[in-house]
Design an enzyme around this catalytic site. Structure first.
Site, mmCIF file in Angstrom:
data_model
loop_
_atom_site.group_PDB
_atom_site.id
_atom_site.type_symbol
_atom_site.label_atom_id
_atom_site.label_comp_id
_atom_site.label_asym_id
_atom_site.label_seq_id
_atom_site.Cartn_x
_atom_site.Cartn_y
_atom_site.Cartn_z
ATOM 1 N N GLU A 1 10.071 15.279 15.454
ATOM 2 C CA GLU A 1 10.512 15.191 14.063
ATOM 3 C C GLU A 1 9.729 16.211 13.224
ATOM 4 O OE1 GLU A 1 9.315 11.712 11.811
ATOM 5 O OE2 GLU A 1 11.300 11.623 10.901
ATOM 6 N N GLY B 1 7.338 4.470 8.127
ATOM 7 C CA GLY B 1 6.467 5.623 8.319
ATOM 8 C C GLY B 1 6.718 6.253 9.674
ATOM 9 N N SER B 2 5.705 6.920 10.176
ATOM 10 C CA SER B 2 5.894 7.702 11.396
ATOM 11 C C SER B 2 5.843 6.818 12.644
ATOM 12 C CB SER B 2 4.808 8.768 11.479
ATOM 13 O OG SER B 2 3.555 8.135 11.575
ATOM 14 N N THR B 3 6.425 7.321 13.722
ATOM 15 C CA THR B 3 6.464 6.548 14.968
ATOM 16 C C THR B 3 5.058 6.310 15.540
ATOM 17 O OG1 THR B 3 8.735 7.170 15.411
ATOM 18 C CG2 THR B 3 7.405 6.556 17.324
ATOM 19 N N GLY C 1 3.506 3.590 13.529
ATOM 20 C CA GLY C 1 4.272 2.363 13.768
ATOM 21 C C GLY C 1 3.886 1.701 15.079
ATOM 22 N N CYS D 1 14.116 10.473 6.500
ATOM 23 C CA CYS D 1 14.094 9.953 7.873
ATOM 24 C C CYS D 1 15.432 10.173 8.567
ATOM 25 C CB CYS D 1 13.716 8.477 7.875
ATOM 26 S SG CYS D 1 14.819 7.489 6.852
ATOM 27 N N LYS E 1 0.849 -1.199 0.000
ATOM 28 C CA LYS E 1 0.000 0.000 0.000
ATOM 29 C C LYS E 1 0.884 1.248 0.000
ATOM 30 C CE LYS E 1 -1.946 2.739 3.090
ATOM 31 N NZ LYS E 1 -1.973 4.011 2.358
HETATM 32 P P1 TAP Z 1 2.729 7.796 8.139
HETATM 33 O O1 TAP Z 1 1.713 8.851 8.273
HETATM 34 O O2 TAP Z 1 3.039 6.952 9.320
HETATM 35 O O3 TAP Z 1 2.242 6.904 6.905
HETATM 36 C C1 TAP Z 1 3.029 5.856 6.398
HETATM 37 C C2 TAP Z 1 2.133 4.858 5.687
HETATM 38 O O4 TAP Z 1 1.272 4.249 6.659
HETATM 39 C C3 TAP Z 1 1.200 5.499 4.650
HETATM 40 O O5 TAP Z 1 1.033 4.586 3.586
HETATM 41 C C4 TAP Z 1 -0.083 5.668 5.443
HETATM 42 O O6 TAP Z 1 -1.225 5.769 4.625
HETATM 43 C C5 TAP Z 1 -0.082 4.380 6.253
HETATM 44 N N1 TAP Z 1 -0.937 4.409 7.426
HETATM 45 C C6 TAP Z 1 -1.398 5.475 8.120
HETATM 46 N N2 TAP Z 1 -2.193 5.063 9.154
HETATM 47 C C7 TAP Z 1 -2.226 3.701 9.091
HETATM 48 C C8 TAP Z 1 -2.864 2.690 9.870
HETATM 49 N N3 TAP Z 1 -3.649 2.982 10.921
HETATM 50 N N4 TAP Z 1 -2.667 1.402 9.532
HETATM 51 C C9 TAP Z 1 -1.890 1.078 8.487
HETATM 52 N N5 TAP Z 1 -1.269 1.981 7.694
HETATM 53 C C10 TAP Z 1 -1.424 3.284 7.997
HETATM 54 O O7 TAP Z 1 4.139 8.355 7.659
HETATM 55 P P2 TAP Z 1 4.403 9.386 6.493
HETATM 56 O O8 TAP Z 1 3.987 10.722 7.013
HETATM 57 O O9 TAP Z 1 3.815 8.859 5.217
HETATM 58 O O10 TAP Z 1 5.985 9.313 6.317
HETATM 59 C C11 TAP Z 1 6.861 10.101 7.014
HETATM 60 C C12 TAP Z 1 7.416 9.320 8.185
HETATM 61 O O11 TAP Z 1 8.089 8.160 7.714
HETATM 62 C C13 TAP Z 1 8.447 10.117 8.955
HETATM 63 O O12 TAP Z 1 8.232 9.919 10.324
HETATM 64 C C14 TAP Z 1 9.761 9.477 8.524
HETATM 65 O O13 TAP Z 1 10.814 9.609 9.438
HETATM 66 C C15 TAP Z 1 9.358 8.061 8.353
HETATM 67 N N6 TAP Z 1 10.324 7.372 7.495
HETATM 68 C C16 TAP Z 1 11.184 6.481 8.060
HETATM 69 C C17 TAP Z 1 12.141 5.856 7.261
HETATM 70 C C18 TAP Z 1 13.089 4.879 7.887
HETATM 71 S S1 TAP Z 1 13.919 3.928 6.886
HETATM 72 N N7 TAP Z 1 13.236 4.816 9.171
HETATM 73 C C19 TAP Z 1 12.209 6.142 5.895
HETATM 74 C C20 TAP Z 1 11.314 7.063 5.375
HETATM 75 C C21 TAP Z 1 10.357 7.667 6.175
HETATM 76 P P3 TAP Z 1 -1.821 7.249 4.285
HETATM 77 O O14 TAP Z 1 -0.830 7.911 3.428
HETATM 78 O O15 TAP Z 1 -3.074 6.981 3.595
HETATM 79 O O16 TAP Z 1 -2.016 7.943 5.612
#
Ligand code: TAP
Length: 497
Positions: A401, A248-250, A253, A304, A195
């Protein structure tokens, strides 16, 4: 400003009536709801994808489960799996410019970055992972089982694919992180339902088209588009999902970890960071300035592992601050298709609001800020880049963050103060040390609470370097040969003879 023209193939793909990719077919979702996709440089809607329902998720997981049970993929020889994945890498290379442009259109990042890190990075990572298909190995184990007297045993372990994997992808590097979530699972013999983030689904959909062409069997790789709260949640809760691989976000997660714990599904979490750099008085200032300007403002800080907190020993503070201010002032701001712009829009309007909010709180608290260039007029999701000098440690932009073009610089008196302030953080993803002293380069990395520590560099990753966080930055490692462990079960086999 000279903008690169969008390829006709890209325009055609963006404007398609996209469907869900289930069982090797493009299928209509059960419901009519769709999610709009916006160009971050203009704020204009450029297309839409299905907003999948739990019923669609069930169809996708059922197809992956059926494919897994059939052995159509897991029972192929390792060489055959490797061949298919290498073919996929060749197709990504063939369509590299299309993928790069799609990424810039939906995510906003510089086209140059999309070429190097997204479509270029995807090729490198797919080829590395393809090679892992033929490196799944167990161990031979000598045992001392005493009963029955005189019995002899030969024991060994086998790595078996864990089953159906849910790969959940964020929006900051939508293509290359999709590769990280999907490809190692395929190399291990698993089947996948992936997804994308709802704002950036296009490159993962394009990858699914290429997977069909590469010969990935039906049902082995499925893509559902939809919201995290509905489609993502239904995916994680599905009883046939054996493993969730999430970036994704903490907060999300932690929520996923709780759901997985309730039925002991396997889970890997690559989460947020608040990554410090320690600059010691013996560092090379030019190297520090160019390295940190890249590490803090690459992809507008939506990385990240981005460097967001810098602790500088007093003798170098003014020089590093002046160098970074000069670097920031020279960065042109513009759309990702303008190849002369180094700072581009953020990925979404919601994220733009969030980052501006952190900066406003800092301004309201009297923080001293060095600003980058003004953002262009219009509806694009731009945020003016900023360096905050000696902020109070209690400010939200120091503790949380921000994930934007914002860096803090803090003057410290000595190494011990730098270390303790760098480690005073609930995240532990990455860190860096800048020094010309061999003993500091050897002594400090083990004392930094971070999954990756660079010396005289920051934010440089490679498929062969395990990457993942400590503390609230996650559980498990992506990359490296241990990547396969995340998608396999170790089975002990003991033969009496
Ligand atoms: P999130 O808001 O956590 O979203 C990540 C993914 O999870 C999206 O596909 C999101 O879908 C989905 N999601 C949201 N709520 C969910 C739920 N209840 N159940 C299952 N899936 C769900 O993160 P983001 O804002 O897209 O990304 C930025 C974050 O990712 C930052 O915190 C960044 O640090 C982290 N990140 C970490 C790394 C590594 S390698 N550590 C690399 C890149 C990014 P929707 O888009 O539809 O909400």
């Amino acid at each position: 400003m000279t903008e690169t023209s969008v390829l006709p193939e890209v325009q055609e793909f963006v404007s398609r009536q996209h469907q869900l990719y289930i069982d090797g077919q493009w299928v209509e979702p059960v419901g009519q709801d769709r999610l709009n996709i916006f160009d971050p440089a203009t704020g204009k809607c450029i297309g839409s994808v299905p907003d999948a329902s739990p019923a669609d998720v069930d169809r996708a997981v059922t197809s992956a489960h059926r494919a897994f049970k059939s052995g159509a993929w897991s029972a192929l020889s390792p060489c055959a799996r490797e061949r298919v994945l290498l073919r996929l890498a060749d197709l990504v290379e063939r369509d590299t410019e299309i993928l790069a442009q799609l990424e810039t259109l939906e995510q906003g990042k510089s086209l140059i970055l999309s070429r190097i890190l997204e479509s270029g990075g995807a090729q490198n990572w797919i080829r590395y992972v393809a090679g892992l298909s033929t490196k799944v190995t167990g161990q031979s184990l000598d045992v001392s089982i005493p009963l029955p007297p005189g019995a002899r045993y030969t024991s060994f372990t086998r790595k078996t694919p864990v089953g159906v994997v849910a790969g959940i992808v964020p929006w900051n590097f939508p293509l290359v992180i999709a590769v990280w979530k999907v490809l190692p699972a395929l190399a291990a013999g698993c089947c996948v339902v992936a997804k994308p983030a709802e704002t950036t689904p296009l490159t993962l959909l394009y990858l699914a088209h290429l997977a069909t062409e590469a010969g990935v069997p039906d049902g082995v790789f499925n893509v559902i588009t939809g919201s995290g709260s509905v489609a993502g949640d239904a995916l994680v809760r599905h009883p046939d999902i054996a493993k969730v691989s999430f970036t994704g976000s903490t907060p999300v997660g932690k929520h996923i970890a709780e759901i997985c714990a309730s039925r002991l599904a396997r889970v890997s979490l690559e989460l947020g960071g608040k990554n410090p750099a320690i600059v010691l008085a013996d560092a090379d200032v030019e190297q520090v300035v160019s390295g940190l300007a890249l590490a803090g403002f690459l992809n507008q800080g939506q990385v990240c592992a981005a460097c967001s907190r810098v602790y500088i020993e007093a003798p170098l503070f003014d020089k590093v601050a002046a160098g970074l201010q000069a670097a920031l002032s020279s960065m042109r701001i513009g759309p990702g298709f303008d190849e002369t712009a180094q700072i581009n829009p953020l990925a979404s309007a919601a994220h733009q609001r969030k980052v501006k909010g952190y900066l406003q709180t800092a301004i309201d608290n009297g923080a001293e800020i060095l600003w980058g260039q003004e953002v262009p007029e219009g509806d694009g999701y731009y945020v003016r880049p900023a360096i905050v000098l000696n902020p109070d440690d209690s400010l939200p932009l120091v503790r949380e963050e921000v994930f934007g073009p914002v860096m803090t610089l803090t003057r410290v008196e000595n190494v011990e103060e730098a270390l303790s302030r760098a480690n005073d953080c609930r995240f532990g993803l990455a860190a860096s040390v800048w020094t010309s002293s061999l003993s500091h380069a050897m002594d400090l990395p083990p004392r930094l609470e971070a999954g990756t520590v660079w010396v005289n560099s920051h934010v440089m990753i490679d498929p062969n370097l395990p990457f993942g966080g400590m503390k609230e930055s996650g559980i498990g490692k992506d990359f490296g040969t241990e990547w396969l462990d995340a998608f396999t079960e170790t089975k002990a086999i003991c033969i009496r003879h």
